[in-house]
Design a protein around this motif. Structure first.
Motif, PDB file in Angstrom:
ATOM      1  N   MET A 195      74.102  51.533  24.875  1.00 34.51           N
ATOM      2  CA  MET A 195      73.570  52.603  25.736  1.00 34.51           C
ATOM      3  C   MET A 195      74.526  53.780  25.610  1.00 34.51           C
ATOM      4  SD  MET A 195      71.541  53.076  28.738  1.00 34.51           S
ATOM      5  CE  MET A 195      71.649  53.491  30.480  1.00 34.51           C
ATOM      6  N   ALA A 196      74.012  54.964  25.365  1.00 30.97           N
ATOM      7  CA  ALA A 196      74.873  56.148  25.228  1.00 30.97           C
ATOM      8  C   ALA A 196      75.749  56.260  26.475  1.00 30.97           C
ATOM      9  CB  ALA A 196      73.959  57.369  25.111  1.00 30.97           C
ATOM     10  N   ASP A 197      76.908  56.958  26.343  1.00 24.34           N
ATOM     11  CA  ASP A 197      77.843  57.039  27.455  1.00 24.34           C
ATOM     12  C   ASP A 197      77.279  57.957  28.553  1.00 24.34           C
ATOM     13  OD1 ASP A 197      81.359  57.923  27.837  1.00 24.34           O
ATOM     14  OD2 ASP A 197      79.828  57.155  29.201  1.00 24.34           O
ATOM     15  N   THR A 198      76.963  57.355  29.683  1.00 24.22           N
ATOM     16  CA  THR A 198      76.353  58.144  30.767  1.00 24.22           C
ATOM     17  C   THR A 198      77.410  58.816  31.622  1.00 24.22           C
ATOM     18  OG1 THR A 198      76.497  56.225  32.221  1.00 24.22           O
ATOM     19  CG2 THR A 198      74.430  56.499  30.945  1.00 24.22           C
ATOM     20  N   GLY A 199      78.679  58.337  31.500  1.00 18.16           N
ATOM     21  CA  GLY A 199      79.721  58.888  32.381  1.00 18.16           C
ATOM     22  C   GLY A 199      79.736  58.194  33.738  1.00 18.16           C
ATOM     23  N   LEU A 200      78.824  57.210  33.914  1.00 18.91           N
ATOM     24  CA  LEU A 200      78.769  56.504  35.217  1.00 18.91           C
ATOM     25  C   LEU A 200      79.792  55.360  35.215  1.00 18.91           C
ATOM     26  CD1 LEU A 200      74.875  56.272  35.510  1.00 18.91           C
ATOM     27  CD2 LEU A 200      76.364  57.703  36.933  1.00 18.91           C
ATOM     28  N   PRO A 201      80.249  54.949  36.404  1.00 16.23           N
ATOM     29  CA  PRO A 201      81.176  53.807  36.488  1.00 16.23           C
ATOM     30  C   PRO A 201      80.479  52.543  35.967  1.00 16.23           C
ATOM     31  CG  PRO A 201      81.007  54.969  38.607  1.00 16.23           C
ATOM     32  CD  PRO A 201      79.932  55.517  37.725  1.00 16.23           C
ATOM     33  N   PRO A 202      81.253  51.503  35.587  1.00 14.78           N
ATOM     34  CA  PRO A 202      80.664  50.267  35.035  1.00 14.78           C
ATOM     35  C   PRO A 202      79.602  49.672  35.977  1.00 14.78           C
ATOM     36  CG  PRO A 202      83.069  50.216  34.897  1.00 14.78           C
ATOM     37  CD  PRO A 202      82.721  51.443  35.698  1.00 14.78           C
ATOM     38  N   GLY A 203      78.520  49.178  35.378  1.00  5.15           N
ATOM     39  CA  GLY A 203      77.476  48.520  36.171  1.00  5.15           C
ATOM     40  C   GLY A 203      76.385  49.473  36.616  1.00  5.15           C
ATOM     41  N   ARG A 259      70.680  54.846  44.276  1.00  5.42           N
ATOM     42  CA  ARG A 259      70.949  56.048  45.061  1.00  5.42           C
ATOM     43  C   ARG A 259      70.487  57.266  44.286  1.00  5.42           C
ATOM     44  NH1 ARG A 259      77.097  56.127  46.042  1.00  5.42           N
ATOM     45  NH2 ARG A 259      76.640  58.312  46.359  1.00  5.42           N
ATOM     46  N   TRP A 260      70.162  58.334  45.005  1.00  4.88           N
ATOM     47  CA  TRP A 260      69.669  59.554  44.329  1.00  4.88           C
ATOM     48  C   TRP A 260      70.796  60.337  43.685  1.00  4.88           C
ATOM     49  CZ3 TRP A 260      64.931  59.475  43.107  1.00  4.88           C
ATOM     50  CH2 TRP A 260      63.963  58.899  43.941  1.00  4.88           C
ATOM     51  N   GLU A 261      72.019  60.198  44.232  1.00  9.78           N
ATOM     52  CA  GLU A 261      73.146  60.982  43.690  1.00  9.78           C
ATOM     53  C   GLU A 261      74.061  60.071  42.882  1.00  9.78           C
ATOM     54  OE1 GLU A 261      71.342  64.091  44.952  1.00  9.78           O
ATOM     55  OE2 GLU A 261      73.155  64.113  43.711  1.00  9.78           O
ATOM     56  N   PRO A 262      74.693  60.608  41.825  1.00 19.96           N
ATOM     57  CA  PRO A 262      75.614  59.782  41.034  1.00 19.96           C
ATOM     58  C   PRO A 262      76.720  59.203  41.916  1.00 19.96           C
ATOM     59  CG  PRO A 262      75.264  61.958  40.011  1.00 19.96           C
ATOM     60  CD  PRO A 262      74.637  62.004  41.375  1.00 19.96           C
ATOM     61  N   PRO A 263      77.169  57.960  41.678  1.00 19.21           N
ATOM     62  CA  PRO A 263      78.220  57.339  42.504  1.00 19.21           C
ATOM     63  C   PRO A 263      79.568  58.010  42.269  1.00 19.21           C
ATOM     64  CG  PRO A 263      77.729  55.963  40.620  1.00 19.21           C
ATOM     65  CD  PRO A 263      76.736  57.068  40.591  1.00 19.21           C
ATOM     66  N   SER A 264      80.480  57.804  43.220  1.00 19.53           N
ATOM     67  CA  SER A 264      81.838  58.381  43.037  1.00 19.53           C
ATOM     68  C   SER A 264      82.455  57.718  41.808  1.00 19.53           C
ATOM     69  CB  SER A 264      82.682  58.125  44.283  1.00 19.53           C
ATOM     70  OG  SER A 264      82.704  56.720  44.528  1.00 19.53           O
ATOM     71  N   GLY A 265      83.279  58.511  41.122  1.00 19.65           N
ATOM     72  CA  GLY A 265      83.911  57.979  39.911  1.00 19.65           C
ATOM     73  C   GLY A 265      83.109  58.321  38.681  1.00 19.65           C
ATOM     74  N   THR A 266      82.001  59.061  38.861  1.00 19.24           N
ATOM     75  CA  THR A 266      81.185  59.477  37.703  1.00 19.24           C
ATOM     76  C   THR A 266      81.854  60.649  36.996  1.00 19.24           C
ATOM     77  OG1 THR A 266      79.126  58.806  38.753  1.00 19.24           O
ATOM     78  CG2 THR A 266      78.945  60.484  37.045  1.00 19.24           C
ATOM     79  N   GLU A 314      80.592  65.711  33.820  1.00 17.80           N
ATOM     80  CA  GLU A 314      80.328  66.453  32.573  1.00 17.80           C
ATOM     81  C   GLU A 314      79.591  65.542  31.574  1.00 17.80           C
ATOM     82  OE1 GLU A 314      80.579  69.765  33.647  1.00 17.80           O
ATOM     83  OE2 GLU A 314      80.436  69.678  31.451  1.00 17.80           O
ATOM     84  N   LYS A 315      80.094  64.315  31.424  1.00 17.04           N
ATOM     85  CA  LYS A 315      79.456  63.369  30.493  1.00 17.04           C
ATOM     86  C   LYS A 315      78.012  63.083  30.953  1.00 17.04           C
ATOM     87  CE  LYS A 315      83.094  60.633  28.272  1.00 17.04           C
ATOM     88  NZ  LYS A 315      83.818  59.330  28.303  1.00 17.04           N
ATOM     89  N   LEU A 316      77.840  62.920  32.271  1.00 15.25           N
ATOM     90  CA  LEU A 316      76.499  62.624  32.798  1.00 15.25           C
ATOM     91  C   LEU A 316      75.542  63.771  32.492  1.00 15.25           C
ATOM     92  CD1 LEU A 316      74.532  60.825  34.386  1.00 15.25           C
ATOM     93  CD2 LEU A 316      75.374  61.919  36.486  1.00 15.25           C
ATOM     94  N   LYS A 317      76.042  64.986  32.659  1.00 17.57           N
ATOM     95  CA  LYS A 317      75.180  66.154  32.405  1.00 17.57           C
ATOM     96  C   LYS A 317      74.742  66.175  30.935  1.00 17.57           C
ATOM     97  CE  LYS A 317      76.946  70.251  33.467  1.00 17.57           C
ATOM     98  NZ  LYS A 317      77.520  71.278  34.363  1.00 17.57           N
ATOM     99  N   HIS A 318      75.699  65.917  30.033  1.00 18.09           N
ATOM    100  CA  HIS A 318      75.348  65.903  28.592  1.00 18.09           C
ATOM    101  C   HIS A 318      74.365  64.778  28.298  1.00 18.09           C
ATOM    102  CE1 HIS A 318      77.962  69.149  27.418  1.00 18.09           C
ATOM    103  NE2 HIS A 318      78.981  68.588  28.064  1.00 18.09           N
ATOM    104  N   TYR A 319      74.604  63.604  28.922  1.00 11.36           N
ATOM    105  CA  TYR A 319      73.700  62.465  28.689  1.00 11.36           C
ATOM    106  C   TYR A 319      72.282  62.814  29.139  1.00 11.36           C
ATOM    107  CZ  TYR A 319      71.205  58.119  29.376  1.00 11.36           C
ATOM    108  OH  TYR A 319      70.233  57.152  29.339  1.00 11.36           O
ATOM    109  N   MET A 320      72.190  63.387  30.347  1.00  8.74           N
ATOM    110  CA  MET A 320      70.862  63.686  30.904  1.00  8.74           C
ATOM    111  C   MET A 320      70.160  64.748  30.061  1.00  8.74           C
ATOM    112  SD  MET A 320      70.520  61.686  33.409  1.00  8.74           S
ATOM    113  CE  MET A 320      69.419  62.210  34.689  1.00  8.74           C
ATOM    114  N   ALA A 321      70.932  65.731  29.600  1.00 10.80           N
ATOM    115  CA  ALA A 321      70.312  66.795  28.776  1.00 10.80           C
ATOM    116  C   ALA A 321      69.774  66.199  27.468  1.00 10.80           C
ATOM    117  CB  ALA A 321      71.358  67.875  28.481  1.00 10.80           C
ATOM    118  N   ALA A 322      70.503  65.202  26.937  1.00 14.41           N
ATOM    119  CA  ALA A 322      70.084  64.613  25.658  1.00 14.41           C
ATOM    120  C   ALA A 322      68.912  63.665  25.833  1.00 14.41           C
ATOM    121  CB  ALA A 322      71.268  63.848  25.058  1.00 14.41           C
TER     122      ALA A 322
END
Ligand SMILES: O=C(O)CN(Cc1ccccc1)C(=O)c1nc(-c2ccccc2)[nH]c1C(=O)O
Length: 177
Positions: free
Chosen positions: A1-9, A32-39, A42-50
């Motif tokens: 799975m591409a790197d989402t920037g999210l914490p493990p799990g 949850r609707w919002e990314p968890p703490s520890g995300t 920047e990586k999440l934004k790139h993942y979502m855009a891709a």
């Protein structure tokens, strides 16, 4: 799975009903609707855009989830359908041949431009999605019965299938996204 920037799990999923991404932790079974703490945002934004397209007003990245399509359908059941009942009729007794006559009539009305599939689905579809004009939301490979999936994924956006048979009954499918 591409790197989402999210914490493990944690993983990104898509809510069909709200057409929004949400974050799900399969170990703890929490979402949850919002990314968890520890995300790593920047990586999440790139993942979502891709992996998604467009962004909504609030900046939430929305759009067509990767590898999925959105379609609407009109289902006409018959007495040999796996579940011969629907919101329209408690016991469906029409034969498969009679169901074909009915759905071919709908096909003609849609092809002539006299009616839209969603309009006819509202009143005439035996699927619970009728109240949503037949809109099934986004789905990917493996989500629907094989015949339905093959027909839907074979359509261009805006195109309607010919009559498709599944264990549920006879369908007309229109690809929306
Ligand atoms: O096939 C069965 O054993 C029973 N089903 C499946 C089902 C039943 C309720 C809600 C969603 C799906 C249906 O008959 C059915 N299949 C569909 C269906 C089939 C293909 C694509 C989308 C929906 N809708 C329905 C419905 O009653 O509302």
């Amino acid at each position: 799975m591409a790197d989402t920037g999210l914490p493990p799990g944690w993983e990104v999923r898509h809510s069909n009903s709200k057409n929004l991404p949400y974050y799900f932790n399969s170990n703890e079974k929490v979402s949850r609707w919002e990314p968890p703490s520890g995300t790593d945002t920047e990586k999440l934004k790139h993942y979502m855009a891709a992996h998604h397209s467009a962004t909504s007003r609030s900046g939430a990245v929305v759009g067509v989830p990767e590898g999925k399509i959105r379609a609407a359908h009109l289902l006409v059941k018959h007495r040999d359908s796996r579940r011969p009942k629907s919101w329209r009729e408690n016991e469906i007794t029409r034969s498969k041949e009679e169901a074909y006559e009915i759905i071919r009539g709908h096909e003609k009305r849609i092809k002539s431009g006299e009616a839209a599939l969603g309009e006819l689905a509202l009143t005439d579809s035996d699927c619970s999605s009728a109240r949503k004009r037949g809109d099934l939301g986004y789905f990917g490979h493996g989500d629907m019965q094989k015949e339905f999936e093959d027909a839907a994924f074979g359509l261009q956006v805006g195109e309607m299938s010919s009559v498709v048979e599944t264990a549920s009954g006879l369908h007309l499918i229109e690809r929306l996204e």
